[in-house]
Design a protein around this motif. Structure first.
Motif, PDB file in Angstrom:
ATOM      1  N   MET A  77      29.001  -2.350 -15.681  1.00 45.51           N
ATOM      2  CA  MET A  77      29.608  -3.562 -16.139  1.00 45.51           C
ATOM      3  C   MET A  77      30.412  -3.145 -17.320  1.00 45.51           C
ATOM      4  O   MET A  77      31.700  -3.853 -17.606  1.00 45.51           O
ATOM      5  CB  MET A  77      28.415  -4.477 -16.438  1.00 45.51           C
ATOM      6  CG  MET A  77      28.927  -5.807 -16.699  1.00 45.51           C
ATOM      7  SD  MET A  77      27.690  -7.172 -16.860  1.00 45.51           S
ATOM      8  CE  MET A  77      27.223  -7.685 -15.402  1.00 45.51           C
ATOM      9  N   LYS A 104      19.409   2.659 -14.856  1.00 48.15           N
ATOM     10  CA  LYS A 104      19.952   1.417 -14.694  1.00 48.15           C
ATOM     11  C   LYS A 104      21.408   1.388 -14.458  1.00 48.15           C
ATOM     12  O   LYS A 104      22.155   0.895 -15.510  1.00 48.15           O
ATOM     13  CB  LYS A 104      19.298   0.279 -15.412  1.00 48.15           C
ATOM     14  CG  LYS A 104      17.773   0.135 -15.409  1.00 48.15           C
ATOM     15  CD  LYS A 104      17.338  -0.962 -16.397  1.00 48.15           C
ATOM     16  CE  LYS A 104      15.824  -0.828 -15.893  1.00 48.15           C
ATOM     17  NZ  LYS A 104      15.225  -1.929 -17.001  1.00 48.15           N
ATOM     18  N   PRO A 105      21.991   2.007 -13.809  1.00 45.98           N
ATOM     19  CA  PRO A 105      23.578   2.453 -13.785  1.00 45.98           C
ATOM     20  C   PRO A 105      24.269   1.121 -13.712  1.00 45.98           C
ATOM     21  O   PRO A 105      25.450   1.131 -14.207  1.00 45.98           O
ATOM     22  CB  PRO A 105      23.744   3.391 -12.651  1.00 45.98           C
ATOM     23  CG  PRO A 105      22.840   3.048 -11.558  1.00 45.98           C
ATOM     24  CD  PRO A 105      21.643   2.722 -12.490  1.00 45.98           C
ATOM     25  N   TYR A 106      23.935   0.153 -13.034  1.00 46.13           N
ATOM     26  CA  TYR A 106      24.674  -1.018 -13.070  1.00 46.13           C
ATOM     27  C   TYR A 106      25.426  -1.615 -14.447  1.00 46.13           C
ATOM     28  O   TYR A 106      26.458  -1.959 -14.459  1.00 46.13           O
ATOM     29  CB  TYR A 106      24.021  -2.198 -12.477  1.00 46.13           C
ATOM     30  CG  TYR A 106      23.999  -1.804 -10.927  1.00 46.13           C
ATOM     31  CD1 TYR A 106      23.666  -0.863 -10.216  1.00 46.13           C
ATOM     32  CD2 TYR A 106      24.808  -3.047  -9.707  1.00 46.13           C
ATOM     33  CE1 TYR A 106      23.848  -0.509  -8.750  1.00 46.13           C
ATOM     34  CE2 TYR A 106      24.457  -2.734  -8.482  1.00 46.13           C
ATOM     35  CZ  TYR A 106      24.189  -1.611  -7.986  1.00 46.13           C
ATOM     36  OH  TYR A 106      24.357  -1.375  -6.799  1.00 46.13           O
ATOM     37  N   LEU A 151      16.681  -5.908 -10.562  1.00 45.42           N
ATOM     38  CA  LEU A 151      15.932  -6.142  -9.593  1.00 45.42           C
ATOM     39  C   LEU A 151      14.772  -5.103  -9.001  1.00 45.42           C
ATOM     40  O   LEU A 151      13.651  -5.381  -8.501  1.00 45.42           O
ATOM     41  CB  LEU A 151      16.560  -6.464  -8.397  1.00 45.42           C
ATOM     42  CG  LEU A 151      17.482  -7.748  -8.338  1.00 45.42           C
ATOM     43  CD1 LEU A 151      18.649  -8.059  -7.510  1.00 45.42           C
ATOM     44  CD2 LEU A 151      16.445  -8.998  -7.876  1.00 45.42           C
ATOM     45  N   PRO A 152      14.887  -3.725  -9.282  1.00 42.22           N
ATOM     46  CA  PRO A 152      13.984  -2.765  -9.286  1.00 42.22           C
ATOM     47  C   PRO A 152      12.392  -2.975  -9.914  1.00 42.22           C
ATOM     48  O   PRO A 152      11.669  -2.652  -9.390  1.00 42.22           O
ATOM     49  CB  PRO A 152      14.660  -1.550  -9.854  1.00 42.22           C
ATOM     50  CG  PRO A 152      16.009  -1.848  -9.789  1.00 42.22           C
ATOM     51  CD  PRO A 152      16.364  -3.111 -10.030  1.00 42.22           C
ATOM     52  N   HIS A 189      19.604 -10.147 -12.046  1.00 43.22           N
ATOM     53  CA  HIS A 189      20.285  -9.562 -10.905  1.00 43.22           C
ATOM     54  C   HIS A 189      20.541  -7.832 -11.193  1.00 43.22           C
ATOM     55  O   HIS A 189      20.451  -7.139 -10.158  1.00 43.22           O
ATOM     56  CB  HIS A 189      21.895 -10.219 -10.969  1.00 43.22           C
ATOM     57  CG  HIS A 189      22.028 -11.513 -10.324  1.00 43.22           C
ATOM     58  ND1 HIS A 189      23.022 -12.192 -10.460  1.00 43.22           N
ATOM     59  CD2 HIS A 189      21.102 -12.327  -9.802  1.00 43.22           C
ATOM     60  CE1 HIS A 189      22.550 -13.377  -9.861  1.00 43.22           C
ATOM     61  NE2 HIS A 189      21.468 -13.633  -9.470  1.00 43.22           N
ATOM     62  N   LEU A 190      20.629  -7.497 -12.366  1.00 46.81           N
ATOM     63  CA  LEU A 190      20.559  -6.133 -12.687  1.00 46.81           C
ATOM     64  C   LEU A 190      19.204  -5.507 -12.877  1.00 46.81           C
ATOM     65  O   LEU A 190      19.119  -4.384 -13.508  1.00 46.81           O
ATOM     66  CB  LEU A 190      21.601  -5.804 -13.856  1.00 46.81           C
ATOM     67  CG  LEU A 190      23.074  -6.352 -13.515  1.00 46.81           C
ATOM     68  CD1 LEU A 190      24.105  -5.783 -14.391  1.00 46.81           C
ATOM     69  CD2 LEU A 190      23.566  -5.888 -11.929  1.00 46.81           C
ATOM     70  N   VAL A 200      27.937 -12.321 -18.579  1.00 45.51           N
ATOM     71  CA  VAL A 200      26.950 -10.931 -18.406  1.00 45.51           C
ATOM     72  C   VAL A 200      25.644 -11.341 -18.097  1.00 45.51           C
ATOM     73  O   VAL A 200      24.812 -10.564 -17.770  1.00 45.51           O
ATOM     74  CB  VAL A 200      27.014 -10.206 -19.802  1.00 45.51           C
ATOM     75  CG1 VAL A 200      28.545  -9.771 -20.059  1.00 45.51           C
ATOM     76  CG2 VAL A 200      26.466 -10.916 -20.866  1.00 45.51           C
ATOM     77  N   GLY A 201      25.193 -12.649 -17.862  1.00 43.32           N
ATOM     78  CA  GLY A 201      24.041 -13.097 -17.461  1.00 43.32           C
ATOM     79  C   GLY A 201      22.874 -13.105 -18.290  1.00 43.32           C
ATOM     80  O   GLY A 201      21.668 -13.279 -18.122  1.00 43.32           O
ATOM     81  N   HIS A 249      19.393 -13.816 -16.259  1.00 43.45           N
ATOM     82  CA  HIS A 249      18.850 -13.817 -14.844  1.00 43.45           C
ATOM     83  C   HIS A 249      18.701 -12.249 -14.585  1.00 43.45           C
ATOM     84  O   HIS A 249      19.042 -11.382 -15.516  1.00 43.45           O
ATOM     85  CB  HIS A 249      19.741 -14.271 -13.874  1.00 43.45           C
ATOM     86  CG  HIS A 249      21.066 -13.747 -14.104  1.00 43.45           C
ATOM     87  ND1 HIS A 249      21.309 -12.349 -13.933  1.00 43.45           N
ATOM     88  CD2 HIS A 249      22.429 -14.151 -14.065  1.00 43.45           C
ATOM     89  CE1 HIS A 249      22.520 -12.104 -13.782  1.00 43.45           C
ATOM     90  NE2 HIS A 249      23.414 -12.971 -13.928  1.00 43.45           N
TER      91      HIS A 249
END
Lengths: 452, 452
Positions: free
Chosen positions: A174, A168-170, A421-422, A418-419, A109-110, A416
């Motif tokens: 997940m 942050k829907p991503y 970035l905004p 990745h989710l 999951v990062g 990280h």
């Protein structure tokens, strides 16, 4: 060619026990109290929320607790994690310091969160639990527990802070990909949620509220238990695999850290890296400075009160002695969602009070500047939370540049971006706002702490 | 405990040369042709677009090409990448097959693309180029070249297919974080883009159009060159680090693949894994079946024509002999953006024609079902592209379950889906559409291929 870039242990060298710092401390941490009686709580008070194995770990005074085979097997999906030497960042900064980062973003999951999500799901499954409930802010913890539940066949229900759920829907996607059910919080599924919605129909939620909802749901269902992603002793315990690995990796590197820096929200990433090194320091084998970095907008360690307070907004949890800004405090919507908790791990708070760890607060623009610098040199775009630690690394590395000191700096790169970035887009567009908590706001927030 | 989960090489065991399969093939691949003269192109025709070092690699007949130190140094930020044994997926499928996956999602941008982005940026920087232009679809390639340009101080300008630019903003944000400039394509910045916009003002773009724009921009600026993320020989060459590492990792595992499966869009991930194994097969040392998997919506290998066609929509590139659906073909907007190219690597097309590789097409619902199965057992959520390879792995593993064969299956897991999660949401909601290209549509598409 400037030597090795990363230090990677073999699977066979992975730690087989978690490290419990409690027996090595000069004084024991103050116990949690029952809010009604004011007396220390016992295992029976926690039994509706946690499986017995975790309750035992929460109060354990054993120095080492074996990691079950079933947990190690899942850990091996991404562990051991790499320790990197930041050659390219050092060069970009022109510093004589040697910078190392322990990178937990290699997990599915990062972030570092699966280090505790996996054993939590494992012990619950072992004890016949069917459903785990939890809260999540930006969603790192919710993703981790969703992944872990999928590994052990548990159902998973997550209350996600409404602001993140919408914006942050991503992370929600997940969690759903891993099979979890996700509710925005406050929700009308719990009494705690309904009460908030009645008073504030447009509430965008907070971690404290979401915790109340998840706790209430678990407490009312004998097949369900609750899982917390930070703050508690057993969570920090599980995260010590980070520091145990890092110690072995420093042996590979033939180096020793002079400064260790991590970000603190609830304290689990920081404790996970730092506690094993602190064991070595308490034993006189090494002598690093150890520094926690928090956001100026949510400065529990640097400006909060060290006292007993609730872990959640509705007051459903035991009273925890910790650095707190008041359990009603809702911090500014900074981008480091994982650092927006009103309190701090009681164990870490105690260690700060013992003078073993320093704390500093940094504004988010400086943090994102460090994040961009790191991304463009080391390639990894750091999650907003660890940019706080990186900002302090950059400060330290630039101090070394002035003094010529060749200090060895170690930082926890716990995930990280990745989710997230905004958040970088906002920074690059110059739209990011730094707002330090004012003294007046702080005074108001601290008033919500219960008087004892 | 079921043995090792992953096989990780030491940095010192990383390949120091790329493998060029051309001299080992029973027949040389047909050369690219100049569209005006119909004659094979020479280095001078490519000089406005590529630096000389890459042009030499494009036509090289050397078996091994050394990887420069400056490239290896950046590779070490994430390489060597792990080879995993999919114990938990095997168990979930109840198969006697042993499934391995080579995971390239550990790179800074989450895919295999930096393996070629880094040397491309390196050689351009060595030859004094200031600006690299490129196209990108969903954004994996654009992210990779943006990252690589940041490493070598190059400017980077990316034309991103409009549909992805609008619908998948996270990749754009990643490129910008690395310092690149991103334009939606078609744009009014190029003649090619303006022509498309004049004819189709609402065009959502295609890879072919974006290539035309990036090529035009590079050709018109002496300080600029163009970079392509797949298709060409030098790109597949750079990706062979994947297969070279995997061969050494299989030695560690004491196993040998019986079936190797990868997804194909332009062919670089597939060629990168497969070519070194094909070398071993051609030398008679191993005998795996090798299988390319493509989407039913864009079936260049299984239903395209093997002939000379343009690599881009506007016809600015040389003519390439490849499996093509026609350079005007715009495939359905399936979620695997990286597999939506009208053509196929000429080198891989040639190898398929030689009978050394099989191809199969699979619909996206079956692919995403495999992706979810994989995520819930192995933890990694696969990018939409490699779900195609995973779907074929699952088919093969279930065949083994029926026959009892203990086949060893190797697949290329070329990236994760952190920035493609809406595709999983669409699948989980039952909203994903499978639409096979009809014979009529295929006939129309093939008509755009130039007659020679």
């Amino acid at each position: 060619m400037a030597g090795r870039t990363k230090f990677i242990l073999d699977e066979s060298d992975m730690p087989t026990a978690w490290y419990n710092i409690v027996p090595d401390l000069p004084a024991p941490p103050p116990p949690p109290l029952h809010p009604g009686t004011g007396e220390p709580i016992g295992p029976e008070d926690l039994a509706p929320l946690f499986p017995m194995a975790l309750i035992e770990q929460e109060v354990s005074t054993e120095r080492y607790i074996p990691i079950p085979d079933g947990v190690q097997e899942v850990y091996r999906l991404w562990r051991p994690s790499p320790l990197f030497r930041a050659h390219r960042l050092e060069k970009a900064l022109g510093t004589p310091a040697r910078i190392y980062y322990k990178y937990e973003g290699v997990s599915p999951v990062g972030s570092h969160k699966p280090n505790t999500a996996v054993p939590q799901a494992y012990y619950n499954a072992q004890e016949g639990v069917r459903l785990l409930t939890t809260e999540t802010g930006a969603g790192q913890w919710g993703s981790a527990i969703s992944f872990a539940c999928a590994q052990f066949g548990l159902e998973c229900e997550v209350w996600q802070v409404r602001a993140s759920y919408d914006q942050k829907p991503y992370r929600k996607l997940m969690m759903e990909t891993f099979g979890a059910t996700v509710h925005p919080s406050p929700s009308d599924l719990t009494e705690a949620g309904k009460a908030i919605l009645a008073a504030h129909p447009d509430s965008t939620g907070s971690l404290g509220i979401a915790i109340s909802e998840a706790v209430e749901k678990a407490a009312g269902n004998p097949d369900a238990r609750y899982a917390l992603g930070s703050v508690l002793n057993h969570v920090l315990l599980h995260q010590t695999v980070i520091g145990e690995e890092a110690i072995r990796q420093f042996e590979m590197a033939g180096d020793t850290p002079d400064v260790i820096v991590g970000c603190t929200g609830g304290g689990s990433n920081f404790g996970g890296l730092v506690f094993p090194f602190l064991r070595e320091k308490l034993a006189g084998r090494i002598s690093p400075e150890i520094r926690a970095v928090e956001p100026e907008a949510c400065p529990s360690l640097t400006r909060g009160k060290y006292t007993y307070d609730f872990g959640d907004t509705a007051g459903l949890t035991p009273l925890l002695k910790m650095h707190t800004l008041g359990h009603d405090f809702i911090p500014d919507p900074i981008h480091a969602g994982g650092l927006r908790y009103h309190g701090m791990s009681p164990l870490l708070s105690h260690i700060v009070e013992l003078g073993l760890v320093d704390a500093v607060a940094i504004g988010q623009n400086e943090c994102f500047a460090a994040g961009v610098r790191f991304a463009r040199s080391e390639g990894i775009i750091p999650a907003p939370e660890p940019t706080h630690a990186l900002a302090e690394c950059v400060r330290e590395a630039l101090r070394c540049k002035e003094t010529g000191e060749e200090k060895v700096i170690l930082t926890a790169l716990c995930g990280h971006a990745h989710l997230d970035l905004p958040a970088y887009a906002s920074y690059l567009a110059g739209e990011m706002v730094d707002r330090e908590l004012t003294d007046g706001e702080l005074a108001v927030a601290l008033e919500t702490i219960p008087v004892r």
